[in-house]
Write a protein that holds these residues in place. Structure first.
Motif, PDB file in Angstrom:
ATOM      1  N   GLY A   8       0.816  -1.197   0.000  1.00  0.00           N
ATOM      2  CA  GLY A   8       0.000   0.000   0.000  1.00  0.00           C
ATOM      3  C   GLY A   8       0.856   1.255   0.000  1.00  0.00           C
ATOM      4  O   GLY A   8       2.068   1.204   0.177  1.00  0.00           O
ATOM      5  N   GLY A   9       0.201   2.380  -0.231  1.00  0.00           N
ATOM      6  CA  GLY A   9       0.920   3.634  -0.234  1.00  0.00           C
ATOM      7  C   GLY A   9       0.106   4.739  -0.858  1.00  0.00           C
ATOM      8  O   GLY A   9      -1.096   4.600  -1.079  1.00  0.00           O
ATOM      9  N   LEU A  10       0.778   5.816  -1.137  1.00  0.00           N
ATOM     10  CA  LEU A  10       0.153   7.001  -1.739  1.00  0.00           C
ATOM     11  C   LEU A  10       0.485   7.028  -3.225  1.00  0.00           C
ATOM     12  O   LEU A  10       1.648   6.885  -3.610  1.00  0.00           O
ATOM     13  CB  LEU A  10       0.672   8.260  -1.055  1.00  0.00           C
ATOM     14  CG  LEU A  10       0.220   9.601  -1.635  1.00  0.00           C
ATOM     15  CD1 LEU A  10      -1.279   9.772  -1.494  1.00  0.00           C
ATOM     16  CD2 LEU A  10       0.965  10.747  -0.937  1.00  0.00           C
ATOM     17  N   VAL A  11      -0.537   7.227  -4.039  1.00  0.00           N
ATOM     18  CA  VAL A  11      -0.340   7.272  -5.488  1.00  0.00           C
ATOM     19  C   VAL A  11      -1.254   8.348  -6.060  1.00  0.00           C
ATOM     20  O   VAL A  11      -2.333   8.615  -5.515  1.00  0.00           O
ATOM     21  CB  VAL A  11      -0.627   5.890  -6.120  1.00  0.00           C
ATOM     22  CG1 VAL A  11      -2.067   5.470  -5.902  1.00  0.00           C
ATOM     23  CG2 VAL A  11      -0.266   5.869  -7.591  1.00  0.00           C
ATOM     24  N   GLN A  12      -0.820   8.956  -7.130  1.00  0.00           N
ATOM     25  CA  GLN A  12      -1.640   9.975  -7.769  1.00  0.00           C
ATOM     26  C   GLN A  12      -2.729   9.341  -8.626  1.00  0.00           C
ATOM     27  O   GLN A  12      -2.579   8.205  -9.111  1.00  0.00           O
ATOM     28  CB  GLN A  12      -0.769  10.885  -8.628  1.00  0.00           C
ATOM     29  CG  GLN A  12       0.116  11.816  -7.818  1.00  0.00           C
ATOM     30  CD  GLN A  12       0.782  12.868  -8.686  1.00  0.00           C
ATOM     31  OE1 GLN A  12       1.029  12.647  -9.863  1.00  0.00           O
ATOM     32  NE2 GLN A  12       1.068  14.027  -8.105  1.00  0.00           N
ATOM     33  N   GLU A  13      -3.779  10.078  -8.807  1.00  0.00           N
ATOM     34  CA  GLU A  13      -4.878   9.615  -9.663  1.00  0.00           C
ATOM     35  C   GLU A  13      -4.338   9.238 -11.034  1.00  0.00           C
ATOM     36  O   GLU A  13      -3.521   9.953 -11.610  1.00  0.00           O
ATOM     37  CB  GLU A  13      -5.922  10.719  -9.797  1.00  0.00           C
ATOM     38  CG  GLU A  13      -7.146  10.323 -10.591  1.00  0.00           C
ATOM     39  CD  GLU A  13      -8.218  11.410 -10.583  1.00  0.00           C
ATOM     40  OE1 GLU A  13      -7.949  12.515 -10.084  1.00  0.00           O
ATOM     41  OE2 GLU A  13      -9.324  11.136 -11.082  1.00  0.00           O
ATOM     42  N   GLY A  14      -4.787   8.095 -11.518  1.00  0.00           N
ATOM     43  CA  GLY A  14      -4.315   7.593 -12.804  1.00  0.00           C
ATOM     44  C   GLY A  14      -3.112   6.687 -12.708  1.00  0.00           C
ATOM     45  O   GLY A  14      -2.730   6.041 -13.692  1.00  0.00           O
ATOM     46  N   GLY A  15      -2.522   6.640 -11.553  1.00  0.00           N
ATOM     47  CA  GLY A  15      -1.347   5.807 -11.366  1.00  0.00           C
ATOM     48  C   GLY A  15      -1.694   4.355 -11.081  1.00  0.00           C
ATOM     49  O   GLY A  15      -2.858   3.949 -11.091  1.00  0.00           O
ATOM     50  N   SER A  16      -0.654   3.579 -10.833  1.00  0.00           N
ATOM     51  CA  SER A  16      -0.809   2.151 -10.564  1.00  0.00           C
ATOM     52  C   SER A  16      -0.117   1.779  -9.262  1.00  0.00           C
ATOM     53  O   SER A  16       0.826   2.449  -8.827  1.00  0.00           O
ATOM     54  CB  SER A  16      -0.206   1.330 -11.708  1.00  0.00           C
ATOM     55  OG  SER A  16      -0.883   1.567 -12.925  1.00  0.00           O
ATOM     56  N   LEU A  17      -0.589   0.708  -8.692  1.00  0.00           N
ATOM     57  CA  LEU A  17      -0.012   0.202  -7.452  1.00  0.00           C
ATOM     58  C   LEU A  17      -0.265  -1.298  -7.414  1.00  0.00           C
ATOM     59  O   LEU A  17      -1.313  -1.762  -7.881  1.00  0.00           O
ATOM     60  CB  LEU A  17      -0.675   0.878  -6.257  1.00  0.00           C
ATOM     61  CG  LEU A  17       0.053   0.896  -4.907  1.00  0.00           C
ATOM     62  CD1 LEU A  17       1.366   1.665  -5.030  1.00  0.00           C
ATOM     63  CD2 LEU A  17      -0.839   1.538  -3.851  1.00  0.00           C
ATOM     64  N   THR A  18       0.684  -2.033  -6.880  1.00  0.00           N
ATOM     65  CA  THR A  18       0.518  -3.480  -6.761  1.00  0.00           C
ATOM     66  C   THR A  18       0.611  -3.898  -5.309  1.00  0.00           C
ATOM     67  O   THR A  18       1.581  -3.579  -4.629  1.00  0.00           O
ATOM     68  CB  THR A  18       1.582  -4.229  -7.583  1.00  0.00           C
ATOM     69  OG1 THR A  18       1.437  -3.896  -8.971  1.00  0.00           O
ATOM     70  CG2 THR A  18       1.412  -5.736  -7.432  1.00  0.00           C
ATOM     71  N   LEU A  19      -0.397  -4.595  -4.861  1.00  0.00           N
ATOM     72  CA  LEU A  19      -0.421  -5.151  -3.509  1.00  0.00           C
ATOM     73  C   LEU A  19      -0.016  -6.619  -3.575  1.00  0.00           C
ATOM     74  O   LEU A  19      -0.304  -7.305  -4.548  1.00  0.00           O
ATOM     75  CB  LEU A  19      -1.812  -5.032  -2.911  1.00  0.00           C
ATOM     76  CG  LEU A  19      -2.451  -3.640  -2.900  1.00  0.00           C
ATOM     77  CD1 LEU A  19      -3.827  -3.704  -2.246  1.00  0.00           C
ATOM     78  CD2 LEU A  19      -1.556  -2.641  -2.194  1.00  0.00           C
ATOM     79  N   SER A  20       0.601  -7.074  -2.513  1.00  0.00           N
ATOM     80  CA  SER A  20       0.997  -8.472  -2.433  1.00  0.00           C
ATOM     81  C   SER A  20       0.506  -9.071  -1.125  1.00  0.00           C
ATOM     82  O   SER A  20       0.389  -8.369  -0.123  1.00  0.00           O
ATOM     83  CB  SER A  20       2.526  -8.609  -2.517  1.00  0.00           C
ATOM     84  OG  SER A  20       2.997  -8.168  -3.765  1.00  0.00           O
ATOM     85  N   CYS A  21       0.245 -10.361  -1.164  1.00  0.00           N
ATOM     86  CA  CYS A  21      -0.185 -11.074   0.037  1.00  0.00           C
ATOM     87  C   CYS A  21       0.488 -12.430   0.042  1.00  0.00           C
ATOM     88  O   CYS A  21       0.462 -13.157  -0.957  1.00  0.00           O
ATOM     89  CB  CYS A  21      -1.697 -11.234   0.052  1.00  0.00           C
ATOM     90  SG  CYS A  21      -2.318 -12.151   1.482  1.00  0.00           S
ATOM     91  N   ALA A  22       1.076 -12.758   1.173  1.00  0.00           N
ATOM     92  CA  ALA A  22       1.725 -14.050   1.336  1.00  0.00           C
ATOM     93  C   ALA A  22       1.046 -14.808   2.457  1.00  0.00           C
ATOM     94  O   ALA A  22       0.841 -14.253   3.534  1.00  0.00           O
ATOM     95  CB  ALA A  22       3.203 -13.861   1.645  1.00  0.00           C
ATOM     96  N   ALA A  23       0.725 -16.053   2.188  1.00  0.00           N
ATOM     97  CA  ALA A  23       0.094 -16.909   3.187  1.00  0.00           C
ATOM     98  C   ALA A  23       1.104 -17.913   3.713  1.00  0.00           C
ATOM     99  O   ALA A  23       1.925 -18.436   2.964  1.00  0.00           O
ATOM    100  CB  ALA A  23      -1.098 -17.646   2.575  1.00  0.00           C
ATOM    101  N   SER A  24       1.012 -18.160   4.996  1.00  0.00           N
ATOM    102  CA  SER A  24       1.897 -19.156   5.610  1.00  0.00           C
ATOM    103  C   SER A  24       1.087 -19.978   6.597  1.00  0.00           C
ATOM    104  O   SER A  24       0.001 -19.595   7.010  1.00  0.00           O
ATOM    105  CB  SER A  24       3.075 -18.471   6.304  1.00  0.00           C
ATOM    106  OG  SER A  24       2.616 -17.599   7.307  1.00  0.00           O
ATOM    107  N   GLY A  25       1.634 -21.110   6.965  1.00  0.00           N
ATOM    108  CA  GLY A  25       0.921 -22.004   7.865  1.00  0.00           C
ATOM    109  C   GLY A  25       0.177 -23.064   7.084  1.00  0.00           C
ATOM    110  O   GLY A  25       0.541 -23.408   5.963  1.00  0.00           O
ATOM    111  N   ARG A  26      -0.905 -23.552   7.656  1.00  0.00           N
ATOM    112  CA  ARG A  26      -1.678 -24.642   7.046  1.00  0.00           C
ATOM    113  C   ARG A  26      -2.633 -24.090   6.005  1.00  0.00           C
ATOM    114  O   ARG A  26      -3.795 -23.809   6.296  1.00  0.00           O
ATOM    115  CB  ARG A  26      -2.425 -25.417   8.116  1.00  0.00           C
ATOM    116  CG  ARG A  26      -1.500 -26.131   9.087  1.00  0.00           C
ATOM    117  CD  ARG A  26      -2.268 -26.996  10.057  1.00  0.00           C
ATOM    118  NE  ARG A  26      -1.382 -27.763  10.928  1.00  0.00           N
ATOM    119  CZ  ARG A  26      -1.786 -28.653  11.801  1.00  0.00           C
ATOM    120  NH1 ARG A  26      -3.082 -28.894  11.937  1.00  0.00           N
ATOM    121  NH2 ARG A  26      -0.915 -29.306  12.545  1.00  0.00           N
ATOM    122  N   THR A  27      -2.149 -23.967   4.792  1.00  0.00           N
ATOM    123  CA  THR A  27      -2.926 -23.326   3.735  1.00  0.00           C
ATOM    124  C   THR A  27      -3.645 -24.307   2.829  1.00  0.00           C
ATOM    125  O   THR A  27      -4.356 -23.902   1.925  1.00  0.00           O
ATOM    126  CB  THR A  27      -2.000 -22.460   2.874  1.00  0.00           C
ATOM    127  OG1 THR A  27      -0.986 -23.302   2.305  1.00  0.00           O
ATOM    128  CG2 THR A  27      -1.327 -21.368   3.705  1.00  0.00           C
TER     129      THR A  27
END
Length: 119
Positions: A8-27
């Motif tokens: 997450g973060g701050l981005v200007q309108e029209g821009g792009s951002l990529t979120l990531s999620c990592a799972a651990s444990g009994r998945t």
């Protein structure tokens, strides 16, 4: 199962951002990983999800042409690429895991990551 969201973060309108999620444990029983968001004063919204094993996806209709959910290179990681961002995309984004695509079945949650889109 533990979920760790980042990007997450701050981005200007029209821009792009990529979120990531990592799972651990009994998945093993939680093959669906998804993203939700909650803007101030609004209800939580189901954004997108992916079956990590099969690659099938779900998108909220209004977001499917701007947001892309994908499996990460590492096992049990997913990314949410957000393009053409708008101020109304400002929200806390949460990663979650489920055995199905049904919203009610997402009961394993990570911490949120704040996305702010400035106009």
């Amino acid at each position: 199962v533990q979920l760790q969201a980042s990007g997450g973060g701050l981005v200007q309108e029209g821009g792009s951002l990529t979120l990531s999620c990592a799972a651990s444990g009994r998945t093993a029983s939680l093959s669906i990983m998804g993203w939700f968001r909650q803007a101030p004063g609004k209800e939580r919204e189901y954004v997108a999800a992916i079956d990590w094993s099969r690659g099938s996806t779900y998108y909220e209709d209004s977001l499917r042409y701007r947001f892309i959910i994908s499996r990460g290179d590492a096992k049990n990681t997913v990314s949410l690429q957000m393009n053409s961002l708008k101020p109304e995309d400002t929200a806390i984004y949460y990663c979650a895991a489920s055995p199905t695509f049904r919203e009610a079945d997402f009961r394993t949650w990570g911490q949120g990551t704040l996305v702010t889109v400035s106009s």
